[in-house]
Design a protein around this motif. Structure first.
Motif, PDB file in Angstrom:
ATOM      1  N   LYS B  52     -57.133  47.422 -77.071  1.00 14.84           N
ATOM      2  CA  LYS B  52     -57.261  47.068 -75.655  1.00 14.84           C
ATOM      3  C   LYS B  52     -58.642  46.450 -75.444  1.00 14.84           C
ATOM      4  O   LYS B  52     -59.597  46.787 -76.154  1.00 14.84           O
ATOM      5  N   GLN B  70     -54.472  44.064 -64.895  1.00 14.28           N
ATOM      6  CA  GLN B  70     -54.050  43.657 -66.234  1.00 14.28           C
ATOM      7  C   GLN B  70     -53.835  42.144 -66.248  1.00 14.28           C
ATOM      8  O   GLN B  70     -53.332  41.559 -65.287  1.00 14.28           O
ATOM      9  N   LYS B 102     -53.989  44.352 -75.418  1.00 14.35           N
ATOM     10  CA  LYS B 102     -53.702  44.591 -74.007  1.00 14.35           C
ATOM     11  C   LYS B 102     -55.023  44.390 -73.261  1.00 14.35           C
ATOM     12  O   LYS B 102     -56.058  44.921 -73.685  1.00 14.35           O
ATOM     13  N   ALA B 154     -53.010  51.192 -67.903  1.00 18.28           N
ATOM     14  CA  ALA B 154     -52.957  50.816 -69.319  1.00 18.28           C
ATOM     15  C   ALA B 154     -51.550  51.013 -69.854  1.00 18.28           C
ATOM     16  O   ALA B 154     -50.808  51.834 -69.341  1.00 18.28           O
TER      17      ALA B 154
END
Lengths: 481, 154
Positions: B52, B70, B102, B154
């Motif tokens: 991430k 995001q 991500k 997340a």
């Protein structure tokens, strides 16, 4: 055809650093009468420096620019060396600073060539904007992209190892450097430097081949003669990006001044001010503003120096100048070739320095008798960079004058824009994307950093505007930011 | 590995919010922290092996003290200078290395950007503390209080 004179505005000009605007003035017959690159932001960095302690200046000035902070760090440190009475650094200090500088120039040139120039060179100036960008370059040539990133990382890692960190380095201090290069760090760089040299030569071949295979375009695109200035090494006049004396030549290569100690720059150069731009217009005092303008940067350096003291880069420079058949190289698009020659030179210098045991020395700083004024000059990636300071008895700055590379090139950039505008826009009924991009390509060839030039900070866009003879706006073009 | 890239110019007032957050988070366990002036092409390599990535930047003209969003790769953001958007860095990462972590943008609202000035303003400092608390909770797997204006998990 209108009988009203017009002006074109391009806003923003893409892939340059900073905020400005181009206006193109048409006469009543629709022909280009004038073109101007305006710098429309000013934030007074020189005033910000007033009152700061001399010790903190080499760190603070890095905030001028996110692109070449190391150049400002080193130019300011050189000026503060003088103020601290130090005319010669211990070998370890000078070589650590040189290593830092070569890492900086290398990574900056790589970024410009692969990221900003490659879309124009690979796809052509008239290609659609959707294709003419870094994403398409990397989609078509991913291996080239991966190499470019690793070359830039190598330069950034050199900076981090020598400056202490990638941004806001603190290593260059008045009179010296605050650490040496550990052997383990040196050995890590030595493992990859040969690969960097090979890749740099491949990049050089790309730039050379482009220039040679597009000779007609390169030879006609804003390819006009000018005076040129750079530092050259004392004695033999070799390329020296870190230190030397000033040399100015004319378009035929005749000397205007030579081996001038750079603390005398103000005896030869004057900065003109024009109402329509915050960026000044320097010129040679003895010649005057009309003919005394000059260019700095990679191509200027290839023209001014007598030689390059590393074999691969020197051979490449010989090849570059051979294409000019004994004359000086004037086409601005040849800057890309010159830039890649300097990448090879920097890698060669880095390799030499990594084998020099002085980098592990422990004599890091010299001292001397305090002075009130200091001038530091360096050849930054975009060209000559001057830092000039005065300090009072409390070590506080009372005067600061910065002449950055983009300011030196200001008149030349304006003339380049006009050259392209005359060829592309005169008599045309409308502005096309391709025309706009050619104007931008002319500016981008100088790799200008307008944030630096106006001493403003941060990323800001640039614009192009079309005006008639009465100053009325007829058209504006702006790209999405 | 989770990577935090705090970017901005600390010499332009509240534009230094990203680097300031990076400084505060330097001791966080399991977090690789980087401070930058701006995002450039080489950040594609930096994030290539991260699970991430969080891009922390100053936020202009927002009502909330911070926003956490995001993001996905995008080439639609014009490359107008040497610097890139977080979405463009992700797109480069995907093109060059075949994967993307991500990714999230933690935008912290600032108010004073114009002048050459070091240090954060009082409201920016407050917003920074709120963003830091949020990020520490988020990293710990808690359900942090969403700020007004949106929250991406997340």
């Amino acid at each position: 055809m209108t009988d009203t004179p017009r002006t074109i505005e391009i806003s923003p000009v893409t892939r340059v650093e900073g905020h400005g605007k181009v206006t193109i003035h048409l006469d009543k017959h629709g022909m280009v009468d004038d073109a101007r690159l305006h710098i429309v932001e000013f934030r007074g960095f020189e005033r910000f420096i007033h009152g700061r302690l001399l010790w903190e200046v080499p760190v603070i000035v890095q905030r001028l620019c996110g692109i070449c902070p190391v150049s400002h760090h080193l130019a300011a440190a050189k000026a503060m060396d003088v103020i601290c009475g130090v005319d010669e650094l211990p070998p370890t200090a000078e070589k650590m600073r040189r290593l830092m500088h070569y890492g900086q120039v290398m990574q900056s040139h790589v970024l410009h060539f692969f990221h900003l120039a490659a879309p124009d060179l690979l796809f052509g100036f008239d290609a659609p904007a959707a294709q003419r960008n870094i994403f398409e370059v990397l989609r078509q040539k991913p291996e080239l992209g991966r190499r470019a990133i690793l070359m830039r990382k190598f330069g950034q890692d050199i900076i981090e190892a020598t400056a202490g960190k990638k941004i806001h380095g603190t290593a260059a201090i008045p009179g010296g450097i605050n650490h040496n290069l550990p052997i383990a760090t040196r050995d890590a760089f030595l493992k990859s430097v040969a690969e960097m040299r090979n890749w740099a030569q491949d990049a050089l071949a790309l730039a050379r081949d482009y220039t040679l295979s597009h000779a007609e375009l390169v030879g006609s695109f804003a390819a006009f003669p000018s005076n040129y200035m750079s530092l050259v090494r004392e004695g033999d006049g070799a390329l020296d990006l870190y230190h030397g004396n000033l040399r100015m030549i004319d378009a035929e290569g005749a000397t205007i001044f030579d081996q001038l100690p750079y603390d005398q720059y103000h005896t030869k150069l004057v900065e003109d001010v024009r109402a329509w731009s915050y960026m000044k217009f320097p010129f040679i005092k003895d010649i005057g503003a009309d003919d005394g303008w000059y260019r700095v940067g990679p191509l200027a350096r290839m023209n001014t120096v007598n030689l390059i003291d590393t074999p691969l880069a020197n051979a490449a420079r010989d090849e570059l100048l051979a294409t000019a058949e004994g004359a000086k190289m004037h086409p601005i698009l040849a800057n890309h070739w010159a830039r890649m020659i300097e990448v090879v030179h920097c890698v060669e210098k880095i390799e030499d320095l990594l084998h020099d045991p002085d980098l592990q020395g422990t004599d890091l700083r010299a001292t001397g008798d305090r002075r009130e004024e200091g001038i530091g000059v360096i050849e930054a990636p975009r060209g000559n960079l001057i830092h000039h300071y005065k300090v009072d008895e409390n070590d506080q700055v009372t005067f600061c004058n910065l002449v950055v590379s983009t300011t030196h090139n200001n008149e030349a950039m304006n003339r380049s824009v006009k050259d392209v505008a005359v060829k592309q826009l005169s008599g045309q009924p409308e502005i096309t994307e391709g025309m706009l991009n050619q104007v931008e390509v002319a500016i981008r060839a100088y790799d200008p950093c307008l944030s630096c030039a106006t001493h403003a900070l941060g990323q800001m866009p640039l614009e192009v505007e079309l005006l008639d003879a009465d100053g009325q706006t007829l058209d504006k073009k702006a790209r999405a930011q | 590995m989770i990577r935090l890239i705090g970017y901005g110019n600390p010499g332009r007032g509240d534009d230094g919010l990203g680097p300031a957050l990076a400084g505060r988070m330097a001791d966080a366990t399991g977090l690789a922290v980087t401070t930058e002036y701006q995002l450039t092409v080489d950040h594609a390599l930096l994030i290539a092996d991260a699970a991430k990535v969080i891009f922390a930047d100053a936020l202009l003209r927002a009502d909330a003290p911070f926003e956490f969003t995001q993001i996905t790769p995008s080439t639609s953001h014009d490359v107008t200078s040497h610097s890139l958007s977080p979405e463009a860095v992700l797109a480069l990462c995907k093109t060059l290395y075949g994967r993307t972590p991500k990714a999230f943008v933690l935008g912290i609202t600032g108010h004073a950007f114009g002048e050459v000035k070091e240090g954060l303003g009082p409201q920016a400092r407050t917003n920074l503390s709120l963003a830091e608390a949020f990020l520490r909770d988020w990293l710990a797997g808690k359900q942090p209080t969403p700020p007004v204006g949106g929250l991406a998990h997340a």
